[in-house]
Design a protein around this motif. Sequence first.
Motif, PDB file in Angstrom:
ATOM      1  N   ALA A 299     -14.328 -28.253 -37.531  1.00 55.20           N
ATOM      2  CA  ALA A 299     -13.362 -28.786 -36.487  1.00 55.20           C
ATOM      3  C   ALA A 299     -12.206 -29.330 -36.116  1.00 55.20           C
ATOM      4  O   ALA A 299     -11.129 -28.797 -35.860  1.00 55.20           O
ATOM      5  N   ALA A 300     -12.375 -30.269 -36.247  1.00 51.03           N
ATOM      6  CA  ALA A 300     -11.742 -31.121 -36.851  1.00 51.03           C
ATOM      7  C   ALA A 300     -10.987 -30.682 -37.218  1.00 51.03           C
ATOM      8  O   ALA A 300      -9.833 -31.266 -37.098  1.00 51.03           O
ATOM      9  N   LEU A 301     -10.472 -29.879 -38.846  1.00 52.28           N
ATOM     10  CA  LEU A 301      -9.341 -29.152 -39.499  1.00 52.28           C
ATOM     11  C   LEU A 301      -8.973 -28.763 -38.679  1.00 52.28           C
ATOM     12  O   LEU A 301      -7.193 -28.930 -38.541  1.00 52.28           O
ATOM     13  N   ALA A 302      -8.927 -27.837 -37.939  1.00 49.38           N
ATOM     14  CA  ALA A 302      -8.486 -26.502 -37.196  1.00 49.38           C
ATOM     15  C   ALA A 302      -7.696 -27.428 -36.361  1.00 49.38           C
ATOM     16  O   ALA A 302      -7.013 -26.890 -36.098  1.00 49.38           O
ATOM     17  N   GLN A 303      -8.619 -28.602 -35.696  1.00 48.59           N
ATOM     18  CA  GLN A 303      -7.446 -29.219 -34.390  1.00 48.59           C
ATOM     19  C   GLN A 303      -6.179 -29.287 -35.276  1.00 48.59           C
ATOM     20  O   GLN A 303      -4.970 -29.349 -34.747  1.00 48.59           O
ATOM     21  N   LYS A 304      -6.365 -29.679 -36.009  1.00 48.21           N
ATOM     22  CA  LYS A 304      -5.368 -30.519 -37.004  1.00 48.21           C
ATOM     23  C   LYS A 304      -3.890 -29.504 -36.783  1.00 48.21           C
ATOM     24  O   LYS A 304      -2.850 -29.919 -36.568  1.00 48.21           O
ATOM     25  N   PHE A 305      -5.086 -27.988 -37.634  1.00 49.67           N
ATOM     26  CA  PHE A 305      -3.794 -27.197 -37.502  1.00 49.67           C
ATOM     27  C   PHE A 305      -2.891 -26.809 -35.749  1.00 49.67           C
ATOM     28  O   PHE A 305      -1.881 -26.208 -36.203  1.00 49.67           O
ATOM     29  N   VAL A 306      -3.698 -27.240 -35.185  1.00 49.98           N
ATOM     30  CA  VAL A 306      -3.321 -26.618 -33.857  1.00 49.98           C
ATOM     31  C   VAL A 306      -2.315 -27.446 -33.725  1.00 49.98           C
ATOM     32  O   VAL A 306      -1.339 -26.852 -32.754  1.00 49.98           O
ATOM     33  N   ASP A 307      -2.672 -28.744 -33.632  1.00 44.76           N
ATOM     34  CA  ASP A 307      -2.002 -29.990 -33.219  1.00 44.76           C
ATOM     35  C   ASP A 307      -0.719 -28.822 -34.104  1.00 44.76           C
ATOM     36  O   ASP A 307       1.006 -30.223 -33.375  1.00 44.76           O
ATOM     37  N   ALA A 308      -0.907 -29.337 -35.350  1.00 44.03           N
ATOM     38  CA  ALA A 308       0.877 -28.708 -36.240  1.00 44.03           C
ATOM     39  C   ALA A 308       1.804 -27.475 -35.553  1.00 44.03           C
ATOM     40  O   ALA A 308       2.479 -27.277 -36.955  1.00 44.03           O
ATOM     41  N   GLY A 309       0.867 -26.679 -35.059  1.00 48.30           N
ATOM     42  CA  GLY A 309       1.814 -25.589 -34.084  1.00 48.30           C
ATOM     43  C   GLY A 309       0.770 -23.928 -34.671  1.00 48.30           C
ATOM     44  O   GLY A 309       1.682 -22.564 -34.154  1.00 48.30           O
ATOM     45  N   LEU A 310      -0.630 -24.170 -35.132  1.00 47.67           N
ATOM     46  CA  LEU A 310      -1.273 -23.274 -35.382  1.00 47.67           C
ATOM     47  C   LEU A 310      -1.736 -22.624 -33.580  1.00 47.67           C
ATOM     48  O   LEU A 310      -2.530 -23.345 -33.305  1.00 47.67           O
ATOM     49  N   GLN A 311      -1.754 -20.955 -33.545  1.00 45.47           N
ATOM     50  CA  GLN A 311      -1.625 -20.664 -32.402  1.00 45.47           C
ATOM     51  C   GLN A 311      -2.509 -19.397 -32.066  1.00 45.47           C
ATOM     52  O   GLN A 311      -3.725 -19.651 -31.022  1.00 45.47           O
ATOM     53  N   ASP A 312      -3.213 -18.919 -33.428  1.00 42.46           N
ATOM     54  CA  ASP A 312      -4.719 -17.710 -33.490  1.00 42.46           C
ATOM     55  C   ASP A 312      -5.697 -18.326 -34.416  1.00 42.46           C
ATOM     56  O   ASP A 312      -5.107 -18.434 -35.427  1.00 42.46           O
ATOM     57  N   ILE A 313      -6.202 -18.391 -33.825  1.00 38.91           N
ATOM     58  CA  ILE A 313      -7.483 -18.709 -35.320  1.00 38.91           C
ATOM     59  C   ILE A 313      -8.563 -17.351 -34.951  1.00 38.91           C
ATOM     60  O   ILE A 313      -9.172 -17.339 -34.155  1.00 38.91           O
ATOM     61  N   GLY A 314      -8.818 -17.359 -36.343  1.00 39.85           N
ATOM     62  CA  GLY A 314     -10.111 -15.885 -36.608  1.00 39.85           C
ATOM     63  C   GLY A 314     -11.460 -16.437 -36.628  1.00 39.85           C
ATOM     64  O   GLY A 314     -11.129 -17.953 -37.895  1.00 39.85           O
ATOM     65  N   GLU A 315     -12.431 -15.679 -36.540  1.00 39.68           N
ATOM     66  CA  GLU A 315     -13.605 -16.786 -36.872  1.00 39.68           C
ATOM     67  C   GLU A 315     -14.998 -15.147 -36.945  1.00 39.68           C
ATOM     68  O   GLU A 315     -14.448 -14.302 -36.481  1.00 39.68           O
ATOM     69  N   ASN A 316     -15.524 -15.476 -37.720  1.00 35.99           N
ATOM     70  CA  ASN A 316     -16.481 -14.502 -39.008  1.00 35.99           C
ATOM     71  C   ASN A 316     -17.920 -14.252 -37.759  1.00 35.99           C
ATOM     72  O   ASN A 316     -18.250 -13.594 -38.238  1.00 35.99           O
ATOM     73  N   TYR A 317     -18.083 -16.100 -37.286  1.00 38.93           N
ATOM     74  CA  TYR A 317     -19.812 -15.768 -37.257  1.00 38.93           C
ATOM     75  C   TYR A 317     -19.044 -16.133 -35.664  1.00 38.93           C
ATOM     76  O   TYR A 317     -18.965 -17.525 -35.336  1.00 38.93           O
ATOM     77  N   LEU A 318     -20.179 -15.320 -34.685  1.00 36.30           N
ATOM     78  CA  LEU A 318     -20.639 -15.959 -33.533  1.00 36.30           C
ATOM     79  C   LEU A 318     -20.820 -17.963 -32.940  1.00 36.30           C
ATOM     80  O   LEU A 318     -19.597 -18.140 -32.712  1.00 36.30           O
ATOM     81  N   GLN A 319     -21.874 -18.274 -34.069  1.00 30.75           N
ATOM     82  CA  GLN A 319     -22.415 -19.541 -33.229  1.00 30.75           C
ATOM     83  C   GLN A 319     -21.063 -20.272 -33.853  1.00 30.75           C
ATOM     84  O   GLN A 319     -20.540 -21.021 -32.864  1.00 30.75           O
ATOM     85  N   GLU A 320     -20.850 -20.289 -34.921  1.00 24.71           N
ATOM     86  CA  GLU A 320     -19.357 -21.149 -35.542  1.00 24.71           C
ATOM     87  C   GLU A 320     -18.806 -21.295 -34.314  1.00 24.71           C
ATOM     88  O   GLU A 320     -17.990 -22.227 -33.828  1.00 24.71           O
ATOM     89  N   GLY A 321     -17.723 -19.989 -33.930  1.00 28.44           N
ATOM     90  CA  GLY A 321     -16.681 -19.155 -33.498  1.00 28.44           C
ATOM     91  C   GLY A 321     -16.834 -20.152 -32.340  1.00 28.44           C
ATOM     92  O   GLY A 321     -15.231 -20.954 -31.393  1.00 28.44           O
ATOM     93  N   ILE A 322     -18.262 -19.957 -31.514  1.00 29.76           N
ATOM     94  CA  ILE A 322     -18.118 -20.156 -30.010  1.00 29.76           C
ATOM     95  C   ILE A 322     -17.703 -22.170 -29.748  1.00 29.76           C
ATOM     96  O   ILE A 322     -17.479 -22.521 -29.320  1.00 29.76           O
ATOM     97  N   SER A 323     -18.919 -22.564 -31.665  1.00 25.16           N
ATOM     98  CA  SER A 323     -18.976 -24.280 -31.080  1.00 25.16           C
ATOM     99  C   SER A 323     -17.512 -24.502 -31.669  1.00 25.16           C
ATOM    100  O   SER A 323     -17.106 -25.232 -31.245  1.00 25.16           O
TER     101      SER A 323
END
Length: 230
Positions: free
Chosen positions: A43-67
């Motif tokens: 999640a911490a890495l995904a956050q860096k990408f969101v901070d850099a401007g990424l607006q859409d995130i795809g997840e394959n696994y429900l629990q991982e996606g919710i967390s």
Amino acid sequence: MSDNEYAIQRLHAIRSRIAQAAKKAGREPAEITLVGAAKQQPAALAQKFVDAGLQDIGENYLQEGISKQQQVAGQALTWHYIGSIQSNKTASIAEYFTWVHSVDRLKIAKRLAAQSPTGSQLNILLQIDIDNEPSKGGAAVREVPTLCAAIAQLSGVRLRGFMVLPKLRRDHHAQREPFAQTRELMNSCNQQTGLEMDTLSMGMSGDLEAAILEGSTMVRIGTDLFGVRA
Ligand SMILES: *Cc1c(COP(=O)(O)O)cnc(C)c1O
């Protein structure tokens, strides 16, 4: 390099590839949504990408996606469910995600329609097994027109288009074929059913250029965006 710089650079590099492919296709880069396929990425890495401007995130696994949704924050962030769907997970998928790319049978579409939060229409895509590789999931091509007609009758979901995961071909021209077939199938289903599907979720790290040349409107990029998965 800090994680911040890494995210800025990688995001810029993918956006340039998308822009170049769009230019070659005579299309506007803004027609193509970049979905970061974040499975197995922290999640911490995904956050860096969101901070850099990424607006859409795809997840394959429900629990991982919710967390990850609980840990990653950003304005106007949109979450896409792109993994295979077990029918006992549809209620949570409908609750937590705005787009579902991997609907492959009527039963799943009906459950999502019944369980989507009242007053909202969940955006769904039909995953199609375009290369006849049943292990990857997806509806068989011959079933697609009937499935589209049936899903079109459901309120609670809006069928926006198709998603495919074709196999990698050696040659760039050959790589375009499954994407072209998917586009043509969407056009013919629109004509037959009166649906106005407008979304083609096609293209990953290895084949995004071919997909964009054939009309992709959403590319799902994992490795070439975030890096190799753990
Ligand atoms: C993992 C995954 C992607 C991203 O794949 P990369 O090759 O790492 O870009 C895209 N779509 C789906 C459905 C995936 O599972």
